[in-house]
Design a protein around this motif. Structure first.
Motif, PDB file in Angstrom:
ATOM      1  N   ASP A  67       3.827  -3.330  10.668  1.00 55.73           N
ATOM      2  CA  ASP A  67       2.486  -3.065  11.179  1.00 55.73           C
ATOM      3  C   ASP A  67       1.514  -4.067  10.574  1.00 55.73           C
ATOM      4  O   ASP A  67       1.696  -4.536   9.439  1.00 55.73           O
ATOM      5  CB  ASP A  67       2.050  -1.636  10.836  1.00 55.73           C
ATOM      6  N   LEU A  68       0.461  -4.403  11.320  1.00 58.40           N
ATOM      7  CA  LEU A  68      -0.589  -5.319  10.870  1.00 58.40           C
ATOM      8  C   LEU A  68      -1.939  -4.643  11.055  1.00 58.40           C
ATOM      9  O   LEU A  68      -2.647  -4.878  12.051  1.00 58.40           O
ATOM     10  CB  LEU A  68      -0.530  -6.628  11.660  1.00 58.40           C
ATOM     11  N   PRO A  69      -2.336  -3.778  10.129  1.00 60.43           N
ATOM     12  CA  PRO A  69      -3.624  -3.077  10.264  1.00 60.43           C
ATOM     13  C   PRO A  69      -4.778  -4.082  10.279  1.00 60.43           C
ATOM     14  O   PRO A  69      -4.821  -4.996   9.449  1.00 60.43           O
ATOM     15  CB  PRO A  69      -3.686  -2.205   9.008  1.00 60.43           C
ATOM     16  N   PRO A  70      -5.702  -3.946  11.181  1.00 61.01           N
ATOM     17  CA  PRO A  70      -6.818  -4.907  11.257  1.00 61.01           C
ATOM     18  C   PRO A  70      -7.883  -4.682  10.187  1.00 61.01           C
ATOM     19  O   PRO A  70      -8.630  -5.596   9.858  1.00 61.01           O
ATOM     20  CB  PRO A  70      -7.394  -4.651  12.653  1.00 61.01           C
ATOM     21  N   GLU A  71      -7.947  -3.473   9.616  1.00 61.35           N
ATOM     22  CA  GLU A  71      -8.997  -3.162   8.646  1.00 61.35           C
ATOM     23  C   GLU A  71      -8.671  -3.743   7.266  1.00 61.35           C
ATOM     24  O   GLU A  71      -7.515  -3.849   6.870  1.00 61.35           O
ATOM     25  CB  GLU A  71      -9.183  -1.644   8.505  1.00 61.35           C
ATOM     26  N   LEU A  72      -9.720  -4.111   6.526  1.00 59.90           N
ATOM     27  CA  LEU A  72      -9.545  -4.529   5.138  1.00 59.90           C
ATOM     28  C   LEU A  72      -9.121  -3.325   4.303  1.00 59.90           C
ATOM     29  O   LEU A  72      -9.633  -2.215   4.484  1.00 59.90           O
ATOM     30  CB  LEU A  72     -10.851  -5.114   4.587  1.00 59.90           C
ATOM     31  N   GLN A  73      -8.190  -3.555   3.377  1.00 59.66           N
ATOM     32  CA  GLN A  73      -7.684  -2.478   2.530  1.00 59.66           C
ATOM     33  C   GLN A  73      -7.986  -2.780   1.068  1.00 59.66           C
ATOM     34  O   GLN A  73      -7.890  -3.936   0.640  1.00 59.66           O
ATOM     35  CB  GLN A  73      -6.173  -2.317   2.710  1.00 59.66           C
TER      36      GLN A  73
ATOM     37  N   GLU B 107      -9.663  -3.761  -6.871  1.00 55.56           N
ATOM     38  CA  GLU B 107     -10.864  -3.359  -6.153  1.00 55.56           C
ATOM     39  C   GLU B 107     -11.281  -4.371  -5.090  1.00 55.56           C
ATOM     40  O   GLU B 107     -12.290  -4.193  -4.409  1.00 55.56           O
ATOM     41  CB  GLU B 107     -12.030  -3.086  -7.105  1.00 55.56           C
ATOM     42  N   ALA B 108     -10.514  -5.467  -4.964  1.00 52.89           N
ATOM     43  CA  ALA B 108     -10.794  -6.409  -3.887  1.00 52.89           C
ATOM     44  C   ALA B 108     -10.322  -5.793  -2.569  1.00 52.89           C
ATOM     45  O   ALA B 108      -9.370  -5.017  -2.525  1.00 52.89           O
ATOM     46  CB  ALA B 108     -10.062  -7.720  -4.140  1.00 52.89           C
ATOM     47  N   ARG B 109     -10.999  -6.140  -1.479  1.00 49.51           N
ATOM     48  CA  ARG B 109     -10.626  -5.642  -0.169  1.00 49.51           C
ATOM     49  C   ARG B 109     -10.070  -6.812   0.643  1.00 49.51           C
ATOM     50  O   ARG B 109     -10.752  -7.825   0.845  1.00 49.51           O
ATOM     51  CB  ARG B 109     -11.836  -5.003   0.538  1.00 49.51           C
ATOM     52  N   VAL B 110      -8.826  -6.699   1.095  1.00 54.25           N
ATOM     53  CA  VAL B 110      -8.143  -7.800   1.780  1.00 54.25           C
ATOM     54  C   VAL B 110      -7.392  -7.265   2.998  1.00 54.25           C
ATOM     55  O   VAL B 110      -7.193  -6.057   3.152  1.00 54.25           O
ATOM     56  CB  VAL B 110      -7.140  -8.509   0.838  1.00 54.25           C
ATOM     57  N   ARG B 111      -6.954  -8.180   3.825  1.00 50.30           N
ATOM     58  CA  ARG B 111      -6.093  -7.814   4.939  1.00 50.30           C
ATOM     59  C   ARG B 111      -4.668  -7.656   4.435  1.00 50.30           C
ATOM     60  O   ARG B 111      -4.192  -8.436   3.614  1.00 50.30           O
ATOM     61  CB  ARG B 111      -6.160  -8.866   6.047  1.00 50.30           C
ATOM     62  N   VAL B 112      -3.987  -6.655   4.955  1.00 56.79           N
ATOM     63  CA  VAL B 112      -2.636  -6.339   4.486  1.00 56.79           C
ATOM     64  C   VAL B 112      -1.693  -6.201   5.677  1.00 56.79           C
ATOM     65  O   VAL B 112      -2.107  -6.266   6.828  1.00 56.79           O
ATOM     66  CB  VAL B 112      -2.633  -5.033   3.663  1.00 56.79           C
ATOM     67  N   MET B 113      -0.423  -6.020   5.355  1.00 59.22           N
ATOM     68  CA  MET B 113       0.584  -5.727   6.373  1.00 59.22           C
ATOM     69  C   MET B 113       1.571  -4.726   5.797  1.00 59.22           C
ATOM     70  O   MET B 113       1.748  -4.628   4.577  1.00 59.22           O
ATOM     71  CB  MET B 113       1.297  -7.009   6.813  1.00 59.22           C
TER      72      MET B 113
ATOM     73  N   ARG C 230       9.590   0.829   2.957  1.00 50.99           N
ATOM     74  CA  ARG C 230       8.375   0.279   3.552  1.00 50.99           C
ATOM     75  C   ARG C 230       7.252   0.272   2.522  1.00 50.99           C
ATOM     76  O   ARG C 230       7.023   1.276   1.847  1.00 50.99           O
ATOM     77  CB  ARG C 230       7.958   1.091   4.780  1.00 50.99           C
ATOM     78  N   VAL C 231       6.572  -0.887   2.423  1.00 48.70           N
ATOM     79  CA  VAL C 231       5.471  -1.018   1.470  1.00 48.70           C
ATOM     80  C   VAL C 231       4.336  -1.783   2.142  1.00 48.70           C
ATOM     81  O   VAL C 231       4.527  -2.429   3.176  1.00 48.70           O
ATOM     82  CB  VAL C 231       5.897  -1.755   0.180  1.00 48.70           C
ATOM     83  N   VAL C 232       3.169  -1.716   1.508  1.00 54.14           N
ATOM     84  CA  VAL C 232       2.007  -2.463   1.965  1.00 54.14           C
ATOM     85  C   VAL C 232       1.816  -3.662   1.046  1.00 54.14           C
ATOM     86  O   VAL C 232       1.792  -3.522  -0.178  1.00 54.14           O
ATOM     87  CB  VAL C 232       0.750  -1.575   1.951  1.00 54.14           C
ATOM     88  N   VAL C 233       1.691  -4.849   1.616  1.00 55.65           N
ATOM     89  CA  VAL C 233       1.476  -6.058   0.810  1.00 55.65           C
ATOM     90  C   VAL C 233       0.333  -6.859   1.422  1.00 55.65           C
ATOM     91  O   VAL C 233       0.120  -6.844   2.644  1.00 55.65           O
ATOM     92  CB  VAL C 233       2.738  -6.935   0.743  1.00 55.65           C
ATOM     93  N   PRO C 234      -0.434  -7.590   0.596  1.00 58.65           N
ATOM     94  CA  PRO C 234      -1.485  -8.464   1.133  1.00 58.65           C
ATOM     95  C   PRO C 234      -0.874  -9.569   1.991  1.00 58.65           C
ATOM     96  O   PRO C 234       0.220 -10.063   1.710  1.00 58.65           O
ATOM     97  CB  PRO C 234      -2.138  -9.047  -0.129  1.00 58.65           C
ATOM     98  N   ARG C 235      -1.564  -9.946   3.032  1.00 58.31           N
ATOM     99  CA  ARG C 235      -1.042 -10.987   3.923  1.00 58.31           C
ATOM    100  C   ARG C 235      -0.904 -12.327   3.212  1.00 58.31           C
ATOM    101  O   ARG C 235      -0.081 -13.154   3.599  1.00 58.31           O
ATOM    102  CB  ARG C 235      -1.948 -11.125   5.148  1.00 58.31           C
TER     103      ARG C 235
END
Length: 375
Positions: A335-341, A346-352, A362-367
Motif C-alpha cells: 500500500d502507498l498511503p498518500p497522507e504524511l505519517q 516526530e517528523a512527518r513523512v510519506r510512507v509505504m 507487513r511493516v510501514v517504512v518511509p519511502r
C-alpha cells in the motif's frame, strides 16, 4: 494509482547492454562496425606521451651553458638507451674528461644554451581499450573508440572496488546466508568470478588475491576492513581504479547481509558462463553502480534494451529496504498511503506498507528508506 519515486537497482535476465569504450586521447580504432568481439578484444589503441627527464648537462660537464649544444654526442631528436653517453666535455684545462649519460631510454627532445638543460622524453606509454563484454560493435567513434552492445543478464550491486575484469562464473557458497571462507577457494578458481553468500572477510580476499581470482561477488563486507583492503580511507570519488589484483562487488551493502534470493538465483542460473564485472561505483550525482554482466548472443528473444531504470514504485513493486531496522530485506509494496505519517522522531513523512519476501510480515517504512529492484 498511488506512485512513489526512489533510486533503482537493476537485476534482470533480459537486457540489451551498451557500453562505451573510449580512449583517453585520440588514437586508432581497431574493429569495424558490426564486428563480433570478446571481452578481451582490443578495440582501440593509442600512446600517451612518455615522462620527461631533465639532465643538467652544463653542471655535469662543468661547462658554460652556451657550450652544451656543441658537447652533445648525439643530435636532438635521436633515440638513446639508458646509460648511453649523450654529452662529453673537458674541464680543468682539458685534463679531465666529463660525460653525461642518459638516465633512461628515450628521445632527446631539446637542449637549452641558456640553462644548459637537456630534455629527454621517455618512450610513449601504450594504452589499449578492451571490449569488456562479449558482443557486437554497435557504433564506431572515429579516433576515439566504440560502443559494444550485448544481450544478456545484468545485475547491479550496492558498492564495489577494483576495475573491469571477466572470467567464468563459479558459485562457491552453498547458500545466500553462508560466509565465503578462504578454505573454499582453490587453484581451480584462478581467473574466475567467485560468488559467495552473505559475507567475505579481509583474510579471504587476500587468499583470493593470492590465487588470482578475477572477482568476488558477495552480499556484504565489513566497512572497517575497507581501509585495510585499500590502504587508505575511501573518499567520495569514483571507485574502480584500485589496483587490488581482483574486483569486489557487494550486492547488498556493508555488514553480514544475506544475498538477495533473486540475485543469487540469477547468478546460479548462469554458473559456468563467462561474466564481465566492474567495481566502479559513484553515489553522488551521475550514479554509477558496480555490475555483473553475463552476455549471450545479441538479438536474443525477450531481451529489453537497457536504459534509465523507471523510478516509479507502485503497489506490487519489488524493493530492498536500505536503512535500519530492516536494512537489506527484500519486500513488495502492499500500500502507498498518500497522507504524511509521523515517525518516532516526530517528523512527518510519506510512507509505504511493505510485505517481506521471507516471512510475509507487513511493516510501514518511509519511502526514502527503500531502493527499487527491477523485475
Amino acid at each position: 494509482m498511488a506512485h512513489a519515486y526512489t533510486p533503482g537497482l537493476r537485476v534482470t535476465d533480459h537486457a540489451v547492454i551498451r557500453r562505451e569504450r573510449r580512449l583517453p586521447l585520440k588514437g586508432d580504432v581497431l574493429v569495424a562496425l558490426g564486428a563480433e568481439v570478446s571481452a578481451d578484444t582490443v578495440v582501440a589503441r593509442t600512446e600517451l606521451p612518455g615522462n620527461v627527464q631533465t639532465v643538467n648537462v652544463a653542471a655535469r660537464l662543468s661547462v658554460d651553458p652556451l657550450r652544451v649544444p656543441d658537447a652533445l654526442t648525439v643530435p636532438v631528436g635521436a633515440a638513446v638507451r639508458k646509460g648511453e653517453v649523450i654529452a662529453e666535455g673537458k674541464s680543468l684545462f682539458g685534463l679531465v674528461r666529463q660525460r653525461a649519460i642518459a638516465p633512461s631510454d628515450g628521445t632527446i627532445e631539446s637542449v637549452s644554451p641558456i640553462t644548459g638543460q637537456l630534455i629527454l622524453r621517455e618512450p610513449p606509454i601504450p594504452v589499449e581499450i578492451h571490449a569488456y563484454v562479449r558482443g557486437v560493435v554497435a557504433e564506431v567513434l572515429p579516433g576515439e573508440g566504440v560502443v559494444v552492445e550485448a544481450a544478456g543478464a545484468l545485475m547491479q550491486g550496492i558498492f564495489g572496488v577494483g576495475g573491469e575484469t571477466f572470467g567464468t562464473l563459479r558459485i562457491v557458497s552453498s547458500s545466500a546466508d553462508e560466509e565465503l571462507a578462504a578454505h573454499q577457494l582453490s587453484e581451480a578458481h584462478r581467473g574466475c568470478i567467485v560468488v559467495g553468500g552473505s559475507y567475505v572477510s579481509h583474510a579471504t580476499l587476500m587468499r583470493a588475491q593470492e590465487l588470482g581470482v578475477a572477482a568476488v561477488v558477495v552480499g556484504g563486507f565489513d566497512d572497517r576492513d575497507l581501509r585495510e583492503l585499500l590502504g587508505r580511507d575511501l573518499g567520495v570519488a569514483i571507485t574502480g581504479a584500485e589496483d587490488l589484483g581482483f574486483t569486489l562487488v557487494l550486492t547488498e551493502g556493508f555488514g553480514r547481509i544475506r544475498m538477495a534470493e533473486r540475485t543469487r538465483r540469477l547468478l546460479m542460473a548462469h554458473e559456468g558462463e563467462q561474466a564481465s564485472v566492474s567495481g566502479a561505483t559513484q553515489i553522488r550525482a551521475g550514479v554509477m553502480r558496480p555490475e555483473i554482466v553475463i552476455p549471450r548472443p545479441a538479438g536474443t528473444e525477450g531481451a529489453r534494451r537497457e536504459g534509465p531504470a523507471s523510478l516509479g514504485i507502485e503497489v506490487g513493486s519489488l524493493l530492498r529496504v536500505i536503512r535500519e531496522p530492516y536494512f537489506g530485506r527484500i519486500a513488495r509494496v502492499v500500500d502507498l498511503p498518500p497522507e504524511l505519517q509521523p515517525l518516532e522522531t516526530e517528523a512527518r513523512v510519506r510512507v509505504m506498507v511493505v510485505e517481506f519476501a521471507d516471512d510475509h510480515a507487513r511493516v510501514v517504512v518511509p519511502r526514502a528508506n527503500v531502493e527499487l529492484i527491477e523485475d
